[in-house]
Structure formats: C-alpha cells, structure tokens
Design a protein around this motif. Structure first.
Motif, PDB file in Angstrom:
ATOM      1  N   LEU A 225     -10.443  -3.706  -3.143  1.00  0.00           N
ATOM      2  CA  LEU A 225     -10.906  -2.346  -3.442  1.00  0.00           C
ATOM      3  C   LEU A 225      -9.988  -1.686  -4.472  1.00  0.00           C
ATOM      4  CD1 LEU A 225     -12.682   0.163  -2.922  1.00  0.00           C
ATOM      5  CD2 LEU A 225     -11.173   0.710  -1.000  1.00  0.00           C
TER       6      LEU A 225
ATOM      7  N   SER B 260      -4.249  -3.644   7.964  1.00  0.00           N
ATOM      8  CA  SER B 260      -3.242  -4.553   7.425  1.00  0.00           C
ATOM      9  C   SER B 260      -2.016  -4.615   8.322  1.00  0.00           C
ATOM     10  CB  SER B 260      -2.842  -4.113   6.016  1.00  0.00           C
ATOM     11  OG  SER B 260      -1.897  -4.987   5.458  1.00  0.00           O
TER      12      SER B 260
ATOM     13  N   ALA C 153     -10.901   4.966   3.206  1.00  0.00           N
ATOM     14  CA  ALA C 153     -10.809   3.510   3.026  1.00  0.00           C
ATOM     15  C   ALA C 153      -9.368   3.022   2.992  1.00  0.00           C
ATOM     16  CB  ALA C 153     -11.551   3.095   1.761  1.00  0.00           C
ATOM     17  N   ILE C 154      -8.494   3.704   2.237  1.00  0.00           N
ATOM     18  CA  ILE C 154      -7.112   3.230   2.092  1.00  0.00           C
ATOM     19  C   ILE C 154      -6.326   3.398   3.396  1.00  0.00           C
ATOM     20  CG2 ILE C 154      -4.937   3.576   0.894  1.00  0.00           C
ATOM     21  CD1 ILE C 154      -7.045   2.040  -0.693  1.00  0.00           C
TER      22      ILE C 154
ATOM     23  N   PHE D 236     -10.524  -8.218   6.203  1.00  0.00           N
ATOM     24  CA  PHE D 236     -10.525  -6.791   5.877  1.00  0.00           C
ATOM     25  C   PHE D 236      -9.317  -6.413   5.023  1.00  0.00           C
ATOM     26  CE2 PHE D 236     -13.434  -6.397   9.591  1.00  0.00           C
ATOM     27  CZ  PHE D 236     -14.459  -5.717   8.952  1.00  0.00           C
ATOM     28  N   LYS D 237      -8.177  -7.060   5.288  1.00  0.00           N
ATOM     29  CA  LYS D 237      -6.973  -6.793   4.504  1.00  0.00           C
ATOM     30  C   LYS D 237      -7.186  -7.178   3.040  1.00  0.00           C
ATOM     31  CE  LYS D 237      -3.107  -7.837   6.388  1.00  0.00           C
ATOM     32  NZ  LYS D 237      -1.855  -8.409   6.899  1.00  0.00           N
TER      33      LYS D 237
ATOM     34  N   GLY E  79      -7.484   0.717   5.516  1.00  0.00           N
ATOM     35  CA  GLY E  79      -6.976  -0.568   5.051  1.00  0.00           C
ATOM     36  C   GLY E  79      -5.528  -0.789   5.448  1.00  0.00           C
TER      37      GLY E  79
ATOM     38  N   ALA F 191      -9.400  -4.680   1.338  1.00  0.00           N
ATOM     39  CA  ALA F 191      -8.692  -3.453   0.962  1.00  0.00           C
ATOM     40  C   ALA F 191      -7.940  -3.653  -0.352  1.00  0.00           C
ATOM     41  CB  ALA F 191      -7.734  -3.034   2.072  1.00  0.00           C
ATOM     42  N   CYS F 192      -7.318  -4.834  -0.506  1.00  0.00           N
ATOM     43  CA  CYS F 192      -6.625  -5.136  -1.766  1.00  0.00           C
ATOM     44  C   CYS F 192      -7.617  -5.213  -2.926  1.00  0.00           C
ATOM     45  CB  CYS F 192      -5.863  -6.458  -1.638  1.00  0.00           C
ATOM     46  SG  CYS F 192      -4.518  -6.447  -0.430  1.00  0.00           S
TER      47      CYS F 192
ATOM     48  N   PHE G 186       0.817  -1.215   0.000  1.00  0.00           N
ATOM     49  CA  PHE G 186       0.000   0.000   0.000  1.00  0.00           C
ATOM     50  C   PHE G 186       0.854   1.270   0.000  1.00  0.00           C
ATOM     51  CE2 PHE G 186      -2.595  -3.218   2.192  1.00  0.00           C
ATOM     52  CZ  PHE G 186      -3.744  -3.174   1.429  1.00  0.00           C
TER      53      PHE G 186
END
Length: 502
Positions: A192, A315, A307-308, A185-186, A311, A189-190, A39
C-alpha cells in the motif's frame, strides 16, 4: 529404546513435529524482520547519512550484508540440524573443545535471550501493537489522560499477549495459519505504501528527489551509524534456523526461505523508504512519531486513514507471535541440554507443543510489560545480539576444521563468515563506544550471575527438593511429558493398530 528417525527431516524425533513448509518458513522470516520499525521510525539511517541517495544505498547494502549472514546460518543449520540456532552451533563447535568453558557460551546465550532479551523485546512489540490497535478507538472512548492511556494500552497488550500464548500452546498448525495470514496482511500494508508512493511520484511530486545526494555526510562515524541503524532494522534473518527441527526438509527449505525472504524484505525496505522520502522532508521524517502515519495523512484519501495504523498493528502482532515462537524453541532445546530446568523441554502429551516454555515466555513478557519503559533495557542489551552473530560465524569457521566430513548441501565462500564476524565485532562495540554508560554494567552483572548459575547448577549439577517439587507441579499444571514418553506412546499406538489389523 532405539532412536526413531523423523521421516521428513532425517533427524531423531524429539517430540516436536515438522509443520513448517517453505511458505511458512518464508513467512516466519518476514514476520520477524518486519516489525513496526519500517512503519514508525525508519529515518535513523537518513539522519546519519545526510541525504536520500546515500540513505537508499545504505538500505540496499544492509540488505545484501544481511543476506550473506543468513546464508552462513543456512550452512550452519545443515551442519548442525538442531533448533536453537546460535545456541546449538555454540554447543557443537565449542563444546568438544573444553569440558567447562566449551558449553559456557551456549549457556550464557540461553540465559540472556530466554530470560531477558527476547521476552523484553516481545513486551515492547506487544505494547506497540496495543498503541496502534487502540488509535482508531480514540473517538469512541474520548480523550484520555496519560495514566489512563497507559492503562488501556497495557490492558489491550495483555489480552494480545494472552492470545499469542494460546496460539503457541495450542498447536504449531494454528500458529502457522495465523502467522501466514498476518504475514500476507503485513506485505499488503507495505505494498500500500509503495503503490501510494508510486501514484504520488506519477502525479509529478518529484521535487524532494531532485537532488538525491545533497547534504551527504563525509563523516566515517556518521556513515557507520547509518549502517548500524540499517542492519538493526534487518535483524531477524535467523528466524528459520531457530526452529530447524520443525521445518520440513530443513536442508533444502531453510536455504530457499532465506533466498526468498531476505531479498523480498530488502526490496520492500528500499522501496518504502523511497516513497517516504518522496513525500516527506528529512526534518519531517526525523521528527515524526510515526513516519507511515504522517505519510498516509499526506498521500492517502481520508477514508483510508485507518489502513496504516491497522497495518502496524497486524505487523507487530505477527512479529511478536513469531519472536515468542522462536524463543520458546530455544528454551526447549536449552532444557533438553540441562541448561534450563528440563521440564521446559517437555511437550504437551497431546498437542506436542513445549507448553511450559511458552508459559514461561508469556509470564516473563507480562512482567516486563508491567515494569514500564523497557525500551532502554533492550537498547543497551541488544549489542549482545551482534556478539552472538559473531560467535556463530566463529563457530562456522571452527567447524570447517573440526567437522570437514559433515555433509553440507551447500557451502558459503570462506570470506562470508569472516566478513560477518568483522561486522559483528564492530556493531557489538559501537554502542559502548558511542555511549559508554554505566548501564552496560547491568549486562555484565547479569552475565556474571549466569556464570555462577552455570557453575553450580549445570557444571556441578546441584539438585534440591524445591526443583523436584517444581518439576512435579509443572508436569501436572501443563500436562507435559518428556519427548521419549511421547515416542513410547506413539509406538504403543502403532502396535495396537497393527494388532487390530491382524
């Protein structure tokens, strides 16, 4: 006392319980492999390769090489069904060869990883978590100067570290639940990033991908550095092997978890890099403090701006939690062998967690967090990770000859350990060759100090009143007992129940 066998794994009961099923083993590998790097700073491979096309090839090949290394570890975990991964493999492969030098690699591995590398790594992960956790709070607390910003990050990081320690001390079941939740959730996020990137491409924004191999480097050194960056990003594929004794049916589930987790991470890494490079220029990716955040500002609607950073925070927390879980098991196994004080192999009398080992890692991590910038410490000590991988491959080759009759549920082709060994030698020497700094003397001095400790306190088994008093203090403070005592209590409880039934 007769040795009892663990019902689910077929190995002697050692005080820890087998709580990690297949999904949890997969989740743990994913949690350790995917930290903040994909990220925040995935652009190093792109910078060295010079083009989008070669960069994506590097990411794919690095995933395949990581899978080969992980499969070799799966065979090792079947030959040596003990927690600790490399530590356990060194002991079984080299220990019988020489009384003094045979155990030295295992001891030095535990010495470096338990007391420096892993707690320092968790400290960096926790501080990264704190940075992205407090980002959405900036409008609430207002602008802060650098000093107060650092203090706020360390405060939030300390609270997060305390939560990690609490989870890992409380129970393995709680760790599994938290890890699995954060793992989901991790992955989301990926996804997304991937879905947002697909939408961006579908709307016709393909200009940056029109000449994928433009600018490709022809320098072997730069290509080698690109692979070095990619393989470093994939590190963590040994996670399930480190906790072999807590995995249900390890002879089956470790291999299955690797065959699922590593390809999944490979697909995510390649896809996310493609989506980044479809929206950001090479210059933007290399110069961005956080690539995913810059990408989100360009692609996602403003209401999804949180969101990021969220995330990244989730993560990194999950990654730090799993790294700490793994190194406490290494500490536990090293204590069982007498390579660190034995009370680190003792478990809480009710929770059956290595409470003293978890507390040690929490204290060391907090110390490194307070020291300041320790990224450099990890960078010039991290080459030892590849030294350990190379020695693990050598251990596998040795045990092919010394343990030919040991049951192996499966066997990797012989070229695999040799290939990973050669790659490990290269990746161990590359940082020193590229930057022959005096900083590497610190590593040498620390390793030599470990040798001195090994000689006097392990080989010669010197004792002192201080260690006896410390052992008593730790036992009282953390309510830990030797695993044999837990087994005895368990047997007594079973006998009592039997008598009541009668």
């Amino acid at each position: 006392m007769t040795e009892r066998m663990d019902k689910e794994g077929g190995s002697p009961a050692q005080g820890l319980k087998r709580e990690l099923g297949l999904f949890s083993a997969i989740s743990m590998i994913v949690a350790v492999m995917i930290g903040s790097g994909i990220f925040v700073s995935p652009s190093s491979a792109l910078e060295h390769s010079g083009s989008i096309g070669l960069s994506l090839i590097v990411w794919m090949v690095c995933g395949i090489l990581s899978l080969l290394g992980a499969l070799a570890f799966a065979e090792l975990s079947a030959v040596v069904p003990k927690s600790g991964a490399e530590y356990a493999y060194f002991l079984d492969a080299f220990g019988p060869l020489h009384r003094y030098f045979g155990e030295l690699p295992a001891f030095l591995y535990s010495w470096v990883f338990v007391f420096v590398l892993r707690p320092a790594e968790v400290a960096v992960i926790v501080l990264t978590f704190a940075e992205y956790f407090v980002q959405p709070l900036v409008p609430l607390v207002g602008e802060l100067d650098a000093h107060n910003w650092t203090l706020l990050k360390k405060l939030v990081g300390s609270l997060a570290l305390g939560l990690m320690v609490y989870i890992n001390i409380t129970s393995v079941k709680l760790y599994v639940k938290v890890q699995n939740t954060f793992g989901v959730f991790k992955i989301l996020a990926c996804i997304l990033v991937i879905v947002g990137g697909c939408w961006w491409l579908a709307t016709g924004h393909t200009d940056l991908l029109s000449e994928p191999f433009k600018g490709t480097t022809s320098s072997p050194g730069q290509i080698a550095l690109a692979f070095y960056s990619g393989l470093w990003a994939y590190d963590g594929w040994t996670a399930a092997a480190i906790v072999t004794e807590e995995v249900k049916r390890p002879e089956v589930n470790i291999l299955r978890s690797i065959l699922v987790a590593v390809p999944v991470v490979t697909v995510l890494y390649v896809s996310m890099n493609l989506m980044y490079m479809s929206a950001l220029t090479t210059t933007e990716m290399i110069g961005a403090p956080a690539v995913a955040v810059l990408w989100a500002e360009r692609i996602l609607p403003s209401w999804m701006g949180f969101a990021i950073p969220l995330g990244v925070a989730l993560s990194t927390f999950g990654c730090g939690l799993s790294v700490q879980f793994g190194v406490t098991r290494l500490c536990y196994v090293a204590g069982r062998e007498g390579h660190v004080p034995r009370f680190f192999s003792w478990v809480h009398h009710e929770r059956l967690t290595p409470a003293a080992a978890v507390a040690l890692q929490g204290a060391l991590t907090l110390l490194y967090m307070m020291l300041g910038n320790i990224v450099e410490l990890i960078e010039f000590a991290s080459f030892l990770i590849w030294v350990s991988y190379g020695l693990a491959m050598l251990a596998l080759i040795v045990m092919r000859y010394t343990k030919p009759d040991v049951q192996r549920p499966y066997r990797v082709p012989t070229f695999v350990p040799w290939l990973v060994l050669l790659i490990s030698v290269y990746l161990s020497l590359m940082p020193i060759y590229e930057d022959p700094s005096l900083k590497y003397m610190f590593v040498l001095v620390f390793v030599l100090l470990g040798w001195v400790v090994y000689h006097f306190y392990v080989h010669q088994k010197k004792k002192s009143d201080f260690t006896r008093k410390l052992t008593y203090l730790v036992q009282m403070l953390f309510m830990v007992v030797a695993p044999d005592e837990v087994e005895d209590k368990s047997d007594e409880a079973l006998n009592d129940k039997s008598n009541q039934v009668k």
